[in-house]
Design an enzyme around this catalytic site. Structure first.
Site, mmCIF file in Angstrom:
data_model
loop_
_atom_site.group_PDB
_atom_site.id
_atom_site.type_symbol
_atom_site.label_atom_id
_atom_site.label_comp_id
_atom_site.label_asym_id
_atom_site.label_seq_id
_atom_site.Cartn_x
_atom_site.Cartn_y
_atom_site.Cartn_z
ATOM 1 N N ARG A 168 -42.755 -10.506 -48.654
ATOM 2 C CA ARG A 168 -43.917 -10.004 -49.412
ATOM 3 C C ARG A 168 -44.680 -8.908 -48.673
ATOM 4 O O ARG A 168 -45.876 -8.718 -48.849
ATOM 5 C CB ARG A 168 -44.865 -11.150 -49.782
ATOM 6 C CG ARG A 168 -44.200 -12.185 -50.643
ATOM 7 C CD ARG A 168 -45.218 -13.063 -51.336
ATOM 8 N NE ARG A 168 -44.539 -14.010 -52.191
ATOM 9 C CZ ARG A 168 -44.119 -15.204 -51.786
ATOM 10 N NH1 ARG A 168 -44.323 -15.602 -50.555
ATOM 11 N NH2 ARG A 168 -43.502 -15.983 -52.626
ATOM 12 N N LYS A 219 -45.448 6.180 -52.428
ATOM 13 C CA LYS A 219 -44.497 5.836 -53.499
ATOM 14 C C LYS A 219 -43.170 5.464 -52.857
ATOM 15 O O LYS A 219 -42.560 6.271 -52.152
ATOM 16 C CB LYS A 219 -44.285 7.030 -54.446
ATOM 17 C CG LYS A 219 -45.407 7.219 -55.450
ATOM 18 C CD LYS A 219 -45.035 8.256 -56.496
ATOM 19 C CE LYS A 219 -46.187 8.521 -57.438
ATOM 20 N NZ LYS A 219 -45.902 9.624 -58.381
ATOM 21 N N GLU A 258 -41.342 23.024 -52.879
ATOM 22 C CA GLU A 258 -42.505 22.119 -52.940
ATOM 23 C C GLU A 258 -43.662 22.684 -52.097
ATOM 24 O O GLU A 258 -44.830 22.524 -52.434
ATOM 25 C CB GLU A 258 -42.145 20.707 -52.449
ATOM 26 C CG GLU A 258 -40.957 20.054 -53.145
ATOM 27 C CD GLU A 258 -41.261 19.476 -54.536
ATOM 28 O OE1 GLU A 258 -42.437 19.505 -54.961
ATOM 29 O OE2 GLU A 258 -40.296 19.021 -55.190
ATOM 30 N N LYS A 262 -51.342 16.830 -49.575
ATOM 31 C CA LYS A 262 -50.811 15.662 -50.270
ATOM 32 C C LYS A 262 -51.663 14.434 -49.970
ATOM 33 O O LYS A 262 -52.007 13.666 -50.870
ATOM 34 C CB LYS A 262 -49.347 15.406 -49.887
ATOM 35 C CG LYS A 262 -48.819 14.123 -50.504
ATOM 36 C CD LYS A 262 -47.581 14.253 -51.312
ATOM 37 C CE LYS A 262 -47.276 12.978 -52.080
ATOM 38 N NZ LYS A 262 -45.870 12.710 -52.257
ATOM 39 N N GLU A 282 -52.327 7.910 -59.949
ATOM 40 C CA GLU A 282 -52.180 8.950 -60.979
ATOM 41 C C GLU A 282 -52.951 8.608 -62.253
ATOM 42 O O GLU A 282 -52.435 8.705 -63.360
ATOM 43 C CB GLU A 282 -50.676 9.113 -61.293
ATOM 44 C CG GLU A 282 -50.233 10.557 -61.203
ATOM 45 C CD GLU A 282 -48.723 10.744 -61.195
ATOM 46 O OE1 GLU A 282 -48.048 9.995 -60.481
ATOM 47 O OE2 GLU A 282 -48.266 11.636 -61.904
ATOM 48 N N ARG A 306 -53.544 13.530 -59.028
ATOM 49 C CA ARG A 306 -52.182 13.462 -58.479
ATOM 50 C C ARG A 306 -51.189 14.163 -59.414
ATOM 51 O O ARG A 306 -50.173 14.702 -58.968
ATOM 52 C CB ARG A 306 -51.768 11.997 -58.232
ATOM 53 C CG ARG A 306 -50.509 11.879 -57.409
ATOM 54 C CD ARG A 306 -50.277 10.483 -56.822
ATOM 55 N NE ARG A 306 -49.097 10.527 -55.960
ATOM 56 C CZ ARG A 306 -48.763 9.599 -55.090
ATOM 57 N NH1 ARG A 306 -49.506 8.528 -54.938
ATOM 58 N NH2 ARG A 306 -47.673 9.727 -54.350
ATOM 59 N N ASN A 317 -47.288 17.681 -60.042
ATOM 60 C CA ASN A 317 -46.130 17.889 -60.915
ATOM 61 C C ASN A 317 -45.994 19.332 -61.385
ATOM 62 O O ASN A 317 -45.153 19.631 -62.239
ATOM 63 C CB ASN A 317 -46.208 16.962 -62.135
ATOM 64 C CG ASN A 317 -45.811 15.545 -61.781
ATOM 65 O OD1 ASN A 317 -44.912 15.335 -60.987
ATOM 66 N ND2 ASN A 317 -46.516 14.584 -62.340
ATOM 67 N N HIS A 370 -42.690 20.791 -62.414
ATOM 68 C CA HIS A 370 -41.728 19.701 -62.570
ATOM 69 C C HIS A 370 -41.386 19.375 -64.021
ATOM 70 O O HIS A 370 -40.366 18.753 -64.285
ATOM 71 C CB HIS A 370 -42.233 18.445 -61.855
ATOM 72 C CG HIS A 370 -42.058 18.515 -60.366
ATOM 73 N ND1 HIS A 370 -42.685 19.473 -59.594
ATOM 74 C CD2 HIS A 370 -41.294 17.782 -59.500
ATOM 75 C CE1 HIS A 370 -42.336 19.304 -58.323
ATOM 76 N NE2 HIS A 370 -41.498 18.287 -58.241
ATOM 77 N N HIS A 416 -37.621 19.223 -64.135
ATOM 78 C CA HIS A 416 -36.841 18.024 -64.454
ATOM 79 C C HIS A 416 -35.905 18.283 -65.626
ATOM 80 O O HIS A 416 -34.763 17.812 -65.649
ATOM 81 C CB HIS A 416 -37.773 16.849 -64.783
ATOM 82 C CG HIS A 416 -38.435 16.267 -63.568
ATOM 83 N ND1 HIS A 416 -39.693 15.709 -63.607
ATOM 84 C CD2 HIS A 416 -38.019 16.168 -62.283
ATOM 85 C CE1 HIS A 416 -40.015 15.284 -62.387
ATOM 86 N NE2 HIS A 416 -39.017 15.563 -61.573
ATOM 87 N N HIS A 471 -33.084 20.179 -56.805
ATOM 88 C CA HIS A 471 -34.440 19.869 -57.272
ATOM 89 C C HIS A 471 -35.377 21.047 -56.976
ATOM 90 O O HIS A 471 -36.154 21.460 -57.832
ATOM 91 C CB HIS A 471 -34.935 18.587 -56.605
ATOM 92 C CG HIS A 471 -36.323 18.209 -57.018
ATOM 93 N ND1 HIS A 471 -36.626 17.815 -58.302
ATOM 94 C CD2 HIS A 471 -37.494 18.197 -56.330
ATOM 95 C CE1 HIS A 471 -37.930 17.573 -58.377
ATOM 96 N NE2 HIS A 471 -38.471 17.794 -57.188
#
Ligand SMILES: NC(=O)c1ccc[n+]([C@@H]2O[C@H](COP(=O)([O-])OP(=O)(O)OC[C@H]3O[C@@H](n4cnc5c(N)ncnc54)[C@H](O)[C@@H]3O)[C@@H](O)[C@H]2O)c1
Ligand SMILES: [Zn+2]
Length: 257
Positions: free
Chosen positions: A14, A36, A78, A120, A130, A135, A139, A142, A146, A159
């Site tokens: 945990r 993340k 990025e 960041k 988000e 946040r 993107n 993106h 994407h 990417h």
């Protein structure tokens, strides 16, 4: 590696403390920061995951000496993104120092990594989950990026290349909304070009890109939500961008050859 080990640390007994030691430029400026973690399963990318911050992120730019050019470039997209949405001084630095950065000059890399990591960290500390539209600004580029990756079957563009093209389409949209001048769109395009990233979409049709779009996580229902630029170094969210406008912006960036 960082996403997977971070996720394992989150669920093992945990949760146990862990440290991120990123060895790619992308991980140093992006993936290692922000908490993340997750793994991709065959149904979808990052389907299993959690927010779980490391105790420490240990960044050593010397590690990048052995990183290949493609990996460097993917991350540079990025880096340009951070500058475009949050930091006009970094943008200017990237314009003035592209040769040094591409040669992996250590003081230049240190400057860039620290600047991006701070951006960041600041954004994530303001809006970790988000929920506040802060946040979400990360993107930038993106939405189309994407779609380009998906439309090319994840084989056409890296990417970073897809994000570079996505940023240009978003900048073109920003100009259509009269948020930024043509000259600033040109500055972004020139910067992307100087680093050897693409500025024109090749080998993918407009229809394919549009078809790939609604699956983007920022498309909430029928609404088309884009991150746009108000200036170099300043971004905003724009809801309900009509498909007709997206198509116009895309068409401009699709190579006629
Ligand atoms: N958690 C987040 O917020 C976040 C953000 C962005 C990306 N990501 C994820 O990060 C992953 C990509 O990670 P990445 O870009 O760090 O690359 P990676 O871990 O996939 O590594 C890329 C390649 O570089 C090699 N490599 C790594 N370090 C090296 C070094 N110092 N010298 C030589 N070769 C080296 C690796 O062996 C690999 O072949 C994707 O799965 C992406 O989804 C996560
Ligand atoms: Zn990205």
């Amino acid at each position: 590696v960082g996403d997977t080990s971070g996720f394992l640390a989150a669920i093992f007994k945990r949760g146990i403390p862990y440290i991120q030691i990123p060895t790619t430029l992308l991980a140093q400026v992006d993936a290692a920061i922000g908490g993340k973690t997750g793994v991709d399963v065959k149904e979808a990318k990052n389907l299993l995951g959690s927010f779980y911050h490391p105790r420490l992120v240990l960044i050593d730019p010397l590690l990048l000496k052995t990183l290949n050019k493609a990996q460097m470039l993917s991350a540079i997209a990025e880096v340009i993104k951070y500058a475009a949405i949050k930091d006009k001084h970094l943008f200017k630095y990237l314009e003035d120092n592209f040769a040094k950065i591409l040669q992996k000059d250590l003081p230049s890399l240190e400057f860039v990594i620290l600047r991006c990591a701070k951006i960041k960290a600041r954004i994530v500390s303001q809006d970790e989950r988000e929920k506040k539209g802060i946040r979400t600004l990360l993107n930038f580029g993106h939405t189309i990026g994407h779609a380009l990756e998906a439309a090319s079957g994840y084989a056409g563009y890296s990417h970073g290349e897809a994000v570079a093209l996505g940023m240009l389409v978003a900048a073109d949209l920003s100009h259509k909304y009269r948020l930024i001048s043509q000259e600033k769109v040109f500055r972004l395009a020139q910067l992307i070009k100087n680093y050897g990233l693409p500025t024109l979409i090749k080998g993918i049709t407009l229809e394919k890109i549009i078809q790939a779009m609604p699956y983007d996580k920022k498309f909430q229902g029928e609404k088309t939500r884009f991150v746009l630029l108000k200036d170099i170094g300043c971004a905003c969210l724009k809801n309900n961008v009509p498909y007709s406008l997206i198509k116009e912006a895309l068409a401009k960036r699709i190579s006629k050859k």
